[in-house]
Design an enzyme around this catalytic site. Structure first.
Site, PDB file in Angstrom:
ATOM      1  N   CYS A  87       0.814  -1.226   0.000  1.00  0.00           N
ATOM      2  CA  CYS A  87       0.000   0.000   0.000  1.00  0.00           C
ATOM      3  C   CYS A  87       0.848   1.277   0.000  1.00  0.00           C
ATOM      4  O   CYS A  87       0.578   2.212  -0.756  1.00  0.00           O
ATOM      5  CB  CYS A  87      -0.940   0.007   1.202  1.00  0.00           C
ATOM      6  SG  CYS A  87      -0.145  -0.483   2.738  1.00  0.00           S
ATOM      7  N   HIS A 140      -3.461   6.140   4.359  1.00  0.00           N
ATOM      8  CA  HIS A 140      -2.082   6.420   4.731  1.00  0.00           C
ATOM      9  C   HIS A 140      -1.707   7.816   4.208  1.00  0.00           C
ATOM     10  O   HIS A 140      -2.093   8.201   3.109  1.00  0.00           O
ATOM     11  CB  HIS A 140      -1.113   5.428   4.068  1.00  0.00           C
ATOM     12  CG  HIS A 140      -1.251   4.015   4.554  1.00  0.00           C
ATOM     13  ND1 HIS A 140      -1.929   3.658   5.699  1.00  0.00           N
ATOM     14  CD2 HIS A 140      -0.766   2.857   4.023  1.00  0.00           C
ATOM     15  CE1 HIS A 140      -1.853   2.339   5.859  1.00  0.00           C
ATOM     16  NE2 HIS A 140      -1.164   1.830   4.855  1.00  0.00           N
TER      17      HIS A 140
END
Lengths: 337, 337
Positions: A129, A242
């Protein structure tokens, strides 16, 4: 238009759930959906495009009637079942770390290196990710200015650890408001009201595996081992999305104006950057969205050719489920399936 | 031993409270303590070394019977009252941004540049919290290896915004657990479950003032404008203690072993770094402590002479109150008062 029989392995997990949702939302050409999970979850129902579908067990034989399987059931399951699925004639798009650095397996972000799909041998790896959102933002800048070095600090959400991570933050926050002691199970330390510079395990060189993924996957996908990457990966008490503070040094001179113009046209990127309106991407605002958002674009005042930016993306969508579905879509578009 | 008459301006604020606590805990030679605050707080009581002391109003005349005044009442109050206090014969140690970059005012971290106290003219500036912890960790490395460039990303606690910041996180977390909407008052955006790359106001060059403090104060205290500093300052939902991911490039070759050895002997520093025990400094563990904690010390794998580290300190103690008290202690030790 041809339709496909698609399996989702780990269908009840945090990423699996997003994979199903993403397939549904994007009108993926589906003939049949097959949710697969561990034996304990056999017979549980999911709803897909208004129909209830029963979860089957991910095991040998389960892939014979599938064209594509999206895996997100952890490294061990991928190592065991991906070759089985491939042998049963199914193309595997694997979200785990199992095959990412395997030289026989393409590691692909469709906006970055779709050409690598051409040499797939039925297994394709979905990157980590943190790497995905970094490279979606950096690839167009690399094409123009040639990135020589990246220094990146991450601010990673607990959903990167799946449902248990989200549950741990939630329960610690509740315990805090109730004045109770905080239970620590999933992370090595309390995650509520904390910043933990430790994601995945530590390697011999003092970096965490999460950090080394950002180094190694960048080299593999940009086909250039000479790009220097210096990462610090940190878990913070955010549920989803994130954030990354990214600093790049480039070979060619780079200006904020040019960089912004390039990013505004870049596939998969949205520029959110207007300081006069306090506009910059924020994790709390962007859950469930599909783009990689870039803000705080500013000249690096410490080197001649450098730029700083703040990059946010939903780690379960573009950081995992969406990128896997886009790989499948790209395979179709490129007639590779 | 001589004893001093000490005032604390902003005595009921987050930093003022810590200043009083620090003075008490460190056996500072005090003849008299005088808590000063805004008129609304006149007559409120604080307890100091077992005695109840009444809060007086910070105004002209209040400093005549004081030797030292520690100011933490914001920039406007400092600009107005510090010269008044100095004129009334009192040495001011000011925690605001008002005088930090004033060339006539020393900006001091006792572990870094105590010699600058020698030229004080009754006003001494206490640096920004983020700069203090960074330089306490970096100064000993700079002395040995000559730092040429610093790339730093911060993970800053809400107590940096004082009591209102802590109250806002607390109330947002409570609202979240009760399923109520989150009120946003203190920060430009929700701080609970978020990471906000915006501390203080934005400057023309696209950096926040918090970020530029880290650049300018580093130059002033290390007496070297050529040290390149590239900061990103981010607020995260942590109550106390700022964390920083720091990358340095040095002129001389630097090894992890040498760096660790130097840091282990450095004043004000504690090395917490044993990955085999998941040991590294954590904000949630270190509230109320006095050291600058350094962990995750590792070779920068992206340049020839470089090092990464993770630095945590209590922003209200070493980042503010403690450093101010240490300045006063150093003035005494150096016979400058």
């Amino acid at each position: 238009m041809k339709k496909y029989r698609v399996g989702v392995v780990g269908a009840l997990g945090a990423v699996g759930t997003e994979m199903l949702k993403t397939l549904e939302q994007r009108d993926f050409p589906i003939e049949k959906i097959k949710p697969l999970d561990i034996p304990e979850n056999e017979g549980k129902m999911i709803v897909f495009r208004g129909e209830r579908v029963s979860v089957e067990v991910a095991r040998e034989g389960a892939f014979k009637d599938l064209d594509i399987a999206l895996f997100s059931a952890g490294e061990a399951a991928s190592l065991k079942l991906s070759p089985v699925a491939a042998a049963e004639g199914c193309i595997v798009i694997d979200n785990s770390n199992a095959f990412r650095m395997n030289p026989a397996v393409p590691l692909v972000i469709p906006e970055v290196n779709p050409e690598d799909l051409k040499w797939h041998k039925k297994i394709i790896a979905n990157p980590n990710c943190s790497t995905i959102q970094m490279l979606v933002a950096l690839k167009p800048l690399h094409d123009h200015f040639t990135i020589r070095r990246i220094v990146v600090s991450t601010y990673q959400a607990v959903s990167g650890t799946g449902i248990p991570g989200m549950a741990e933050l939630e329960s610690q926050v509740r315990a805090y408001t109730e004045g109770k002691p905080l239970d620590v199970k999933v992370y090595p330390h309390q995650i509520a009201f904390n910043a933990i510079p430790h994601i995945d395990v530590f390697m011999e060189n003092g970096y965490s595996r999460e950090e080394m993924k950002m180094v190694n996957e960048t080299h593999k996908m940009l086909h250039d081992d000479s790009i220097a990457v210096c990462p610090t990966a940190v878990r913070i008490p955010v549920v989803r999305c994130h954030s990354e503070a990214i600093n790049i040094e480039t070979e060619k001179p780079i200006s904020v104006e040019e960089a912004r113009e390039i990013l505004e046209k870049a596939p998969g990127v949205k520029v959110m950057d207007d300081l006069s309106k306090n506009l910059y991407p924020l994790a709390a605002d962007l859950a469930g969205t599909d783009y990689v958002y870039v803000g705080r674009i500013r000249k690096d005042i410490s080197v001649e050719n450098g730029l700083n930016m703040w990059v946010v993306a939903d780690n379960l969508r573009k950081g995992a489920a969406l990128n896997a579905v886009q790989i499948a879509e790209t395979l179709i578009k490129m007639n590779l399936i």
